[in-house]
Scaffold this motif. Structure first.
Motif, mmCIF file in Angstrom:
data_model
loop_
_atom_site.group_PDB
_atom_site.id
_atom_site.type_symbol
_atom_site.label_atom_id
_atom_site.label_comp_id
_atom_site.label_asym_id
_atom_site.label_seq_id
_atom_site.Cartn_x
_atom_site.Cartn_y
_atom_site.Cartn_z
ATOM 1 N N ILE A 9 38.363 38.530 55.539
ATOM 2 C CA ILE A 9 39.171 38.462 54.313
ATOM 3 C C ILE A 9 38.388 37.751 53.216
ATOM 4 N N GLN A 10 37.720 36.645 53.574
ATOM 5 C CA GLN A 10 36.917 35.906 52.593
ATOM 6 C C GLN A 10 35.793 36.781 52.036
ATOM 7 N N LYS A 11 35.145 37.572 52.905
ATOM 8 C CA LYS A 11 34.059 38.454 52.457
ATOM 9 C C LYS A 11 34.586 39.491 51.459
ATOM 10 N N LEU A 12 35.705 40.108 51.780
ATOM 11 C CA LEU A 12 36.305 41.067 50.849
ATOM 12 C C LEU A 12 36.688 40.406 49.534
ATOM 13 N N TRP A 13 37.235 39.200 49.616
ATOM 14 C CA TRP A 13 37.608 38.439 48.418
ATOM 15 C C TRP A 13 36.378 38.244 47.531
ATOM 16 N N ARG A 14 35.285 37.779 48.120
ATOM 17 C CA ARG A 14 34.069 37.540 47.330
ATOM 18 C C ARG A 14 33.546 38.830 46.697
ATOM 19 N N GLU A 15 33.501 39.911 47.501
ATOM 20 C CA GLU A 15 32.917 41.159 47.021
ATOM 21 C C GLU A 15 33.800 41.916 46.038
ATOM 22 N N GLN A 16 35.106 41.888 46.235
ATOM 23 C CA GLN A 16 36.004 42.719 45.433
ATOM 24 C C GLN A 16 36.712 41.980 44.300
ATOM 25 N N VAL A 17 36.914 40.677 44.449
ATOM 26 C CA VAL A 17 37.693 39.933 43.451
ATOM 27 C C VAL A 17 36.850 38.868 42.751
ATOM 28 N N LEU A 18 36.200 38.003 43.526
ATOM 29 C CA LEU A 18 35.485 36.869 42.943
ATOM 30 C C LEU A 18 34.271 37.307 42.130
ATOM 31 N N GLN A 19 33.423 38.128 42.724
ATOM 32 C CA GLN A 19 32.213 38.563 42.026
ATOM 33 C C GLN A 19 31.926 40.044 42.309
ATOM 34 N N PRO A 20 32.761 40.944 41.788
ATOM 35 C CA PRO A 20 32.488 42.368 42.019
ATOM 36 C C PRO A 20 31.190 42.778 41.313
ATOM 37 N N GLU A 21 30.435 43.634 41.975
ATOM 38 C CA GLU A 21 29.142 44.068 41.445
ATOM 39 C C GLU A 21 29.311 44.734 40.076
ATOM 40 N N GLY A 22 28.539 44.271 39.111
ATOM 41 C CA GLY A 22 28.561 44.856 37.773
ATOM 42 C C GLY A 22 29.731 44.420 36.905
ATOM 43 N N GLU A 23 30.542 43.483 37.380
ATOM 44 C CA GLU A 23 31.718 43.020 36.629
ATOM 45 C C GLU A 23 31.610 41.518 36.350
ATOM 46 N N PRO B 148 32.412 37.792 36.806
ATOM 47 C CA PRO B 148 32.977 37.008 37.906
ATOM 48 C C PRO B 148 34.321 36.395 37.506
ATOM 49 N N LEU B 149 35.228 36.323 38.436
ATOM 50 C CA LEU B 149 36.575 35.816 38.169
ATOM 51 C C LEU B 149 36.593 34.446 37.495
ATOM 52 N N PRO B 150 35.797 33.451 37.949
ATOM 53 C CA PRO B 150 35.862 32.135 37.299
ATOM 54 C C PRO B 150 35.459 32.147 35.821
ATOM 55 N N GLU B 151 34.712 33.168 35.415
ATOM 56 C CA GLU B 151 34.257 33.253 34.026
ATOM 57 C C GLU B 151 35.201 34.041 33.132
ATOM 58 N N MET B 152 36.221 34.653 33.701
ATOM 59 C CA MET B 152 37.184 35.418 32.916
ATOM 60 C C MET B 152 38.169 34.473 32.236
ATOM 61 N N THR C 286 42.217 30.806 28.057
ATOM 62 C CA THR C 286 41.829 29.749 28.992
ATOM 63 C C THR C 286 41.026 30.361 30.137
ATOM 64 N N MET C 287 39.959 29.689 30.532
ATOM 65 C CA MET C 287 39.150 30.168 31.653
ATOM 66 C C MET C 287 39.995 30.197 32.919
ATOM 67 N N VAL C 288 39.862 31.266 33.686
ATOM 68 C CA VAL C 288 40.618 31.404 34.926
ATOM 69 C C VAL C 288 40.225 30.307 35.895
ATOM 70 N N GLY C 289 38.940 30.129 36.141
ATOM 71 C CA GLY C 289 38.455 29.022 36.946
ATOM 72 C C GLY C 289 38.721 29.117 38.445
ATOM 73 N N ILE C 290 39.309 30.188 38.917
ATOM 74 C CA ILE C 290 39.576 30.336 40.358
ATOM 75 C C ILE C 290 38.278 30.759 41.027
ATOM 76 N N ASN C 291 37.873 29.993 42.066
ATOM 77 C CA ASN C 291 36.633 30.351 42.738
ATOM 78 C C ASN C 291 36.727 30.300 44.262
ATOM 79 N N LYS C 292 37.931 30.201 44.789
ATOM 80 C CA LYS C 292 38.076 30.221 46.245
ATOM 81 C C LYS C 292 39.423 30.799 46.647
ATOM 82 N N LEU C 293 39.494 31.195 47.900
ATOM 83 C CA LEU C 293 40.702 31.768 48.476
ATOM 84 C C LEU C 293 41.014 31.003 49.752
ATOM 85 N N VAL C 294 42.246 30.622 49.945
ATOM 86 C CA VAL C 294 42.679 29.953 51.168
ATOM 87 C C VAL C 294 43.437 30.964 52.010
#
Length: 75
Positions: free
Chosen positions: A8-22, A24-28, A34-42
């Motif tokens: 689940i963490q791997k999918l989160w990183r690849e598809q949500v946190l830092q999708p290729e060519g997009e 990164p979520l924390p920079e949105m 306001t910066m989203v700032g989310i960089n982890k999933l529990v």
């Protein structure tokens, strides 16, 4: 079968946190700029109580109920 948290963490990183060519979520930014700032999933799992939970020493001592009281109900 439940997926493992590492999958689940791997999918989160690849598809949500830092999708290729997009971006990164924390920079949105959100709609307010306001910066989203989310960089982890529990990943948290839960399950129904089992007999150990119902009849453990900690649980019984905490409620003040003896095992013999429970057994008397079933006999």
């Amino acid at each position: 079968m439940d997926p493992q948290s590492r999958d689940i963490q791997k999918l989160w990183r690849e598809q949500v946190l830092q999708p290729e060519g997009e971006t990164p979520l924390p920079e949105m930014t959100n709609m307010d700029g306001t910066m989203v700032g989310i960089n982890k999933l529990v990943v948290a799992y839960s399950r129904p109580l089992n007999l150990k939970n119902r009849f453990s020493v900690r649980d019984i001592a905490g409620r003040g109920v003896s095992v013999s009281n429970h057994l008397a109900q079933w006999s």
